[in-house]
Design an enzyme around this catalytic site. Structure first.
Site, mmCIF file in Angstrom:
data_model
loop_
_atom_site.group_PDB
_atom_site.id
_atom_site.type_symbol
_atom_site.label_atom_id
_atom_site.label_comp_id
_atom_site.label_asym_id
_atom_site.label_seq_id
_atom_site.Cartn_x
_atom_site.Cartn_y
_atom_site.Cartn_z
ATOM 1 C CG HIS A 262 -1.605 -1.317 1.496
ATOM 2 N ND1 HIS A 262 -2.983 -1.551 0.800
ATOM 3 C CD2 HIS A 262 -1.457 -2.476 1.934
ATOM 4 C CE1 HIS A 262 -3.320 -2.561 1.122
ATOM 5 N NE2 HIS A 262 -2.488 -3.291 1.999
ATOM 6 C CB SER B 169 12.963 22.618 -14.836
ATOM 7 O OG SER B 169 12.189 23.712 -15.028
ATOM 8 C CE LYS C 249 11.245 19.749 -11.317
ATOM 9 N NZ LYS C 249 9.890 19.741 -11.780
ATOM 10 C CD GLU D 280 8.991 12.219 -15.129
ATOM 11 O OE1 GLU D 280 7.961 12.816 -14.822
ATOM 12 O OE2 GLU D 280 9.918 12.746 -15.566
#
Ligand code: ARG
Length: 463
Positions: free
Chosen positions: A158, A279, A285, A292
């Site tokens: 979970h 970024s 970043k 992804e």
């Protein structure tokens, strides 16, 4: 006009320009040219062997196809949309080069068995290239497990910290998934390796052909048994794309973990600069774009699978033009899978494993609570009651900002007088991992054996 087309004899009006564009597949099926040339060479040799073509015609066809092969490889071949597909482009060019012999090549053959043959050959060759790439991915996982596998991190259920595990154990879970994926492709390959060539349009041919000979020449195990099935079947394409969809699912789950783990919240791993991006606005970043993308591209492979199944579901036997829609889905799924396997394989060696962060997550996460309950159960308390005791203990720790390994024996005994001195050693993360000695468990000896077995399996395949 209409005689431009290899099938133009019956027609008196030229094809509508729009129809010509919509009908053409050469834009995407030209990548089958190697298989098409190989299929034609095998077919022609068999025709000559059977006395259906003369030796001179065969020689002219062989020379003509060799020249076409060189033209395509050299980028000199001009693909024409009005010739519809790869098959008619190659055949027309052959006939332009060698005349009548070229026009005899299509004896006892149809584009229906031709395209099915080409596509099966393409899948066989693709799979032969894919299997070593899956081995390389497993090799990269094992190498990482050998390097950093003794790091301990929380295992999750979970997405809540559950029990401590070895990092190698986690990586080996993916090795198992990719092994099943590999097995599915090996299995699919066996069914793909049956030759449709010689089924002709749908019913077979009156010429005395030798289907076993063309099958063997092209590396198929045997000719397909039924001519209708041979030209109508695309199960082999579905099997490849379905296998790809499932393997993409595994890659996507792993990608998702890498995305989570490389977040500042987890910070379990750091991607190498070569496999991350920045970024354009936020200078701090470092984005996990490659995982992804692997996760994102999984969706298009599912789409390919649904597209292919949908094309097939309503088709009467045998060939229907709908089948031309098989190729883009097949190629897209195959290309996407190949790219994603390679991306993950190449990303792994540069992965920096933050053992300190993994360890800190264990310490803060009550991940040895099950061990404390097991301890009480071994001392005679029914497990359900032990579970309850430890639940109260954890609640107390949370309220008082304490961790399990920090508790003294006196503190523990306030919750149960079954606790004795040896609980203090049992409650550590290392002891918890070491205790899980059951088959398939995370104890270091079990994991070392699993790692060695996976290594041996790869070595037996030459990786
Ligand atoms: N381009 C066609 C395809 O991909 C080749 C087979 C065409 N056969 C036919 N009877 N029109 O399916």
């Amino acid at each position: 006009m209409a005689d431009d087309k290899p099938w133009g004899g019956r027609f008196s009006e030229p094809t509508d320009a729009f129809v010509e564009r919509l009908n053409a597949s050469v834009g995407f099926d030209q990548r089958l040219w190697r298989e098409d040339v190989d299929g034609s060479l095998a077919h022609a040799a068999m025709l000559a062997q059977q006395g259906i073509l003369t030796a001179e015609d065969l020689q002219a066809i062989q020379q003509g196809l060799a020249a076409i092969r060189a033209d395509i490889e050299g980028g000199r071949f001009v693909w024409e949309q009005k010739l519809e597909d790869v098959h008619m482009n190659v055949e027309r060019r052959l006939t332009e080069r060698i005349g009548q012999a070229g026009a005899r090549l299509h004896t006892a053959r149809s584009r229906n068995d031709q395209v099915a043959t080409d596509l099966r050959l393409w899948v066989l060759r693709y799979l032969d290239g894919l299997l070593p790439r899956i081995d390389a991915l497993q090799d990269a996982l094992l190498t990482l497990a050998e390097r950093d596998g003794d790091a301990i991190l929380p295992g999750y259920t979970h997405l809540q910290r559950a029990q401590p595990i070895l990092f190698a154990h986690h990586l080996l879970a993916y090795v198992e998934m990719f092994e099943r994926d590999r097995g599915r492709f090996v299995d699919a390959r066996r069914r793909t390796a049956e030759s449709p060539l010689g089924a002709a349009a749908l019913a077979g041919t009156p010429f005395p052909i030798d289907r076993a000979a063309t099958a063997a020449a092209l590396g198929f195990h045997r000719p397909m048994a039924n001519s209708l099935d041979a030209v109508a079947d695309r199960d082999f394409a579905v099997e490849l794309v379905a296998g790809a969809a499932l393997m993409m699912t595994h890659l996507s789950r792993f990608a998702e973990e890498l995305v989570l783990w490389s977040s500042q919240e987890f910070a379990f791993v750091e991607l190498s600069d070569a496999f991350a991006t920045g970024s354009s606005i936020m200078p701090q970043k470092k984005n996990p774009d490659i995982p992804e993308l692997v996760r994102g591209k999984t969706g298009r492979v599912f789409g390919d699978l649904v597209a292919l199944l949908t094309v097939l579901k309503g088709l009467p036997l045998a060939y229907n033009k709908d089948l031309q829609e098989d190729k883009e889905a097949l190629f897209d799924a195959a290309d996407t899978l190949g790219d994603c396997v390679e991306a993950m394989t190449r990303l792994l060696p540069g992965l920096k494993v933050r053992r300190d962060r993994m360890r800190a997550a264990c310490d803060a996460g009550f991940v040895t609570a099950t061990d404390v309950a097991d301890y009480l159960a071994r001392r005679g308390l029914p497990f359900r009651d032990a579970h309850h005791v430890v639940g109260r203990l954890v609640g107390w720790c949370i309220a008082n900002e304490r961790t399990l390994p920090s508790l003294s024996l006196e503190e523990l005994r306030q919750f149960s007088d079954l606790f004795a001195e040896d609980i203090l050693a049992a409650v550590t993360v290392e002891a918890s991992v070491a205790a899980r000695t059951s088959l398939g468990g995370t104890a270091p000896d079990r994991v070392a054996a699993a790692l060695a077995a996976a290594r041996a399996r790869l070595a037996a395949r030459g990786t």
